[in-house]
Design an enzyme around this catalytic site. Sequence first.
Site, PDB file in Angstrom:
ATOM      1  N   ASN A 150       0.807  -1.229   0.000  1.00 10.92           N
ATOM      2  CA  ASN A 150       0.000   0.000   0.000  1.00 10.92           C
ATOM      3  C   ASN A 150       0.838   1.276   0.000  1.00 10.92           C
ATOM      4  O   ASN A 150       0.352   2.323  -0.411  1.00 10.92           O
ATOM      5  CB  ASN A 150      -1.010  -0.006   1.148  1.00 10.92           C
ATOM      6  CG  ASN A 150      -0.353  -0.079   2.494  1.00 10.92           C
ATOM      7  OD1 ASN A 150       0.632  -0.785   2.660  1.00 10.92           O
ATOM      8  ND2 ASN A 150      -0.871   0.638   3.462  1.00 10.92           N
ATOM      9  N   LYS A 173      12.351  -7.519   1.874  1.00  8.55           N
ATOM     10  CA  LYS A 173      11.451  -8.239   0.974  1.00  8.55           C
ATOM     11  C   LYS A 173      10.226  -7.354   0.774  1.00  8.55           C
ATOM     12  O   LYS A 173       9.376  -7.228   1.656  1.00  8.55           O
ATOM     13  CB  LYS A 173      11.011  -9.570   1.590  1.00  8.55           C
ATOM     14  CG  LYS A 173      10.212 -10.384   0.590  1.00  8.55           C
ATOM     15  CD  LYS A 173       9.138 -11.203   1.261  1.00  8.55           C
ATOM     16  CE  LYS A 173       7.745 -10.723   1.062  1.00  8.55           C
ATOM     17  NZ  LYS A 173       7.265 -10.486  -0.283  1.00  8.55           N
ATOM     18  N   GLU A 176       5.278  -8.717  -3.254  1.00  3.72           N
ATOM     19  CA  GLU A 176       5.450  -9.252  -4.616  1.00  3.72           C
ATOM     20  C   GLU A 176       4.682  -8.436  -5.653  1.00  3.72           C
ATOM     21  O   GLU A 176       4.975  -8.491  -6.843  1.00  3.72           O
ATOM     22  CB  GLU A 176       5.028 -10.729  -4.666  1.00  3.72           C
ATOM     23  CG  GLU A 176       3.622 -11.046  -4.174  1.00  3.72           C
ATOM     24  CD  GLU A 176       3.524 -11.283  -2.662  1.00  3.72           C
ATOM     25  OE1 GLU A 176       4.271 -10.615  -1.907  1.00  3.72           O
ATOM     26  OE2 GLU A 176       2.699 -12.108  -2.244  1.00  3.72           O
ATOM     27  N   GLY A 231       1.567 -10.797  10.632  1.00  4.16           N
ATOM     28  CA  GLY A 231       2.339 -10.199  11.729  1.00  4.16           C
ATOM     29  C   GLY A 231       2.470 -11.160  12.908  1.00  4.16           C
ATOM     30  O   GLY A 231       3.534 -11.267  13.524  1.00  4.16           O
ATOM     31  N   GLU A 248       4.160  -3.287  12.463  1.00  6.04           N
ATOM     32  CA  GLU A 248       3.208  -2.218  12.171  1.00  6.04           C
ATOM     33  C   GLU A 248       2.061  -2.878  11.422  1.00  6.04           C
ATOM     34  O   GLU A 248       2.193  -3.213  10.249  1.00  6.04           O
ATOM     35  CB  GLU A 248       3.926  -1.145  11.344  1.00  6.04           C
ATOM     36  CG  GLU A 248       3.309   0.207  11.498  1.00  6.04           C
ATOM     37  CD  GLU A 248       2.357   0.475  10.375  1.00  6.04           C
ATOM     38  OE1 GLU A 248       1.187   0.048  10.516  1.00  6.04           O
ATOM     39  OE2 GLU A 248       2.766   1.073   9.377  1.00  6.04           O
ATOM     40  N   CYS A 281      -3.019   1.952   6.678  1.00  7.58           N
ATOM     41  CA  CYS A 281      -3.215   1.401   8.023  1.00  7.58           C
ATOM     42  C   CYS A 281      -3.782   2.466   8.951  1.00  7.58           C
ATOM     43  O   CYS A 281      -4.533   2.171   9.870  1.00  7.58           O
ATOM     44  CB  CYS A 281      -1.916   0.857   8.561  1.00  7.58           C
ATOM     45  SG  CYS A 281      -0.525   1.944   8.273  1.00  7.58           S
ATOM     46  N   GLU A 451       7.571   3.175  14.677  1.00  4.23           N
ATOM     47  CA  GLU A 451       8.323   3.673  13.534  1.00  4.23           C
ATOM     48  C   GLU A 451       8.243   5.193  13.600  1.00  4.23           C
ATOM     49  O   GLU A 451       7.437   5.754  14.320  1.00  4.23           O
ATOM     50  CB  GLU A 451       7.708   3.182  12.219  1.00  4.23           C
ATOM     51  CG  GLU A 451       7.736   1.672  12.037  1.00  4.23           C
ATOM     52  CD  GLU A 451       9.059   1.141  11.496  1.00  4.23           C
ATOM     53  OE1 GLU A 451      10.026   1.921  11.394  1.00  4.23           O
ATOM     54  OE2 GLU A 451       9.121  -0.065  11.185  1.00  4.23           O
TER      55      GLU A 451
END
Length: 471
Positions: A150, A173, A176, A231, A248, A281, A451
């Site tokens: 996102n 990573k 995809e 998560g 997160e 989020c 974060e």
Amino acid sequence: MVRELDHWIDGKSVPRGTQSAMTVTGPFDRRPIARVSLGGREHVDLAVEAARRAARAWGDRPPLERGRLLAEVARRLRERADEFVEVEVAETGKLVTEMRGGLQVAADYFEYYGGVVRALFGETINLGAGDHAFTSREPYGVVAMITPWNGPLTQAARGMAAALAAGNTVVIKPSEFTSSTTLMLARLCEEVGIPPGVVNVVVGEGPEVGGPLTEHPAVRLIAFTGSVVTGRRVAETAARRLVPAILELGGKSANVVFADADLDRVVEHALTICTGAGQQCAALSRLLVQNEIHDELLERVAQEMRARIPGDRLAPMTTEAQFDKVLEYFDVATQDGARLVAGGRAAAGALAAGRYVEATVYAEVTPQMRIFREEIFGPVLAVSRFATEEEGIELANDSEYGLVAGVWTADSARGLRVASRIDAGQVIVNGGRTGIETPFGGYKASGLGREKGFESLLHYTQLKTTVVSTR
Ligand code: TXE
């Protein structure tokens, strides 16, 4: 153009060879836009090994030097803004204006952490004459980062800038579905002189790349952004391995509006549910409104939402799975008895070729309904009513999540009082502006750790206490 995406390991692109690849289709018309190598354990091993080899020298560099390199990353990101924006828009579907803002935020992260790392100090601790004790903040070594689709560039920049500033090396990573700008960012790091191995990217799917990455014994810290389900899996691995994890995760954040609020500003702010088509989020997806102003506010918000025409002022869903998920929630909302006030459908006509849904508002949403409790991740507002301050707080906290909350009132004492009672990692009173300086992260199922801000830099270091006898 179909972009060919390969891993970036130890300063080099790793050609696909006979390895299999996945085709990614774009959000605007579902046509192929990228072919992504499907990495596996062997690529993770190569990348982590490269990061491990690079860790000592990078961590030993003076923070000033690391900081200057990060500032240069920021400068070049801004210089090449158009290129990054174009690619990110093609993969995520974001509006160009949204992504121009996102690019600046990504650059800001590098600028901020590149500067503020020079203010990262330890302390001396007075044990009396004869002993000298001090603390120092040391990097972990190899940090594994897993990012979602996102906000691929800003999310990669957020973690990378803090991790690198603190002297760690990283293996990322990306999702995809949106790997391009993370790969471009890794190359850009190389171009400014960050040594090979300090930033590595392994592309591919979650279980095949993310799994082995979190399991790798040389990974000393995991930073994950994504769903609660994944998560939890990452946290279980981290617990078993006894490495820290910054998580997160999602949200179902409440925006609590009292009758004395400035409704013009509330309406404008409530519309941020349409930013990134609600695929954020931090989206304030539950609008809780005090009875006296409920009908007026609902009508005004619904009117504005109807004006958010998909394709023009509203982005599509990034992935097919996300598109299907939002449509499923339209059915769920109807079955649960919520009252549809705006939207509630996929966009029709020419836009049906893309993954567009209409900006949607449901009213009379109660805590028993799934759209009150579950993250939809689309441009969907669930509106509920309340009578008293106590009831508003209770409704806001009636959630498994606790990422963000909004409070609107002309009474600043009440604003602070309610903010202190809401279980969320970030509370925004009367539309206060947040920045990269403001720590961000969840209470409850919305995550662990923080974060952004200086706080994040602390998370990417471990504290050492050294005591020297001077006797
Ligand atoms: O997330 P996943 P999905 C929420 C949002 C969305 C839902 C599902 O509600 O509708 O989650 O999205 C990698 N080990 N958020 O399924 O699976 C994956 O490849 C290690 C909120 O796309 O969590 C990707 O890189 N990694 C959110 C990343 O995890 C694994 C952002 C996130 O994907 C893995 C995204 C595994 N076993 C979705 N399986 C937010 N906090 O902003 C997958 N991954």
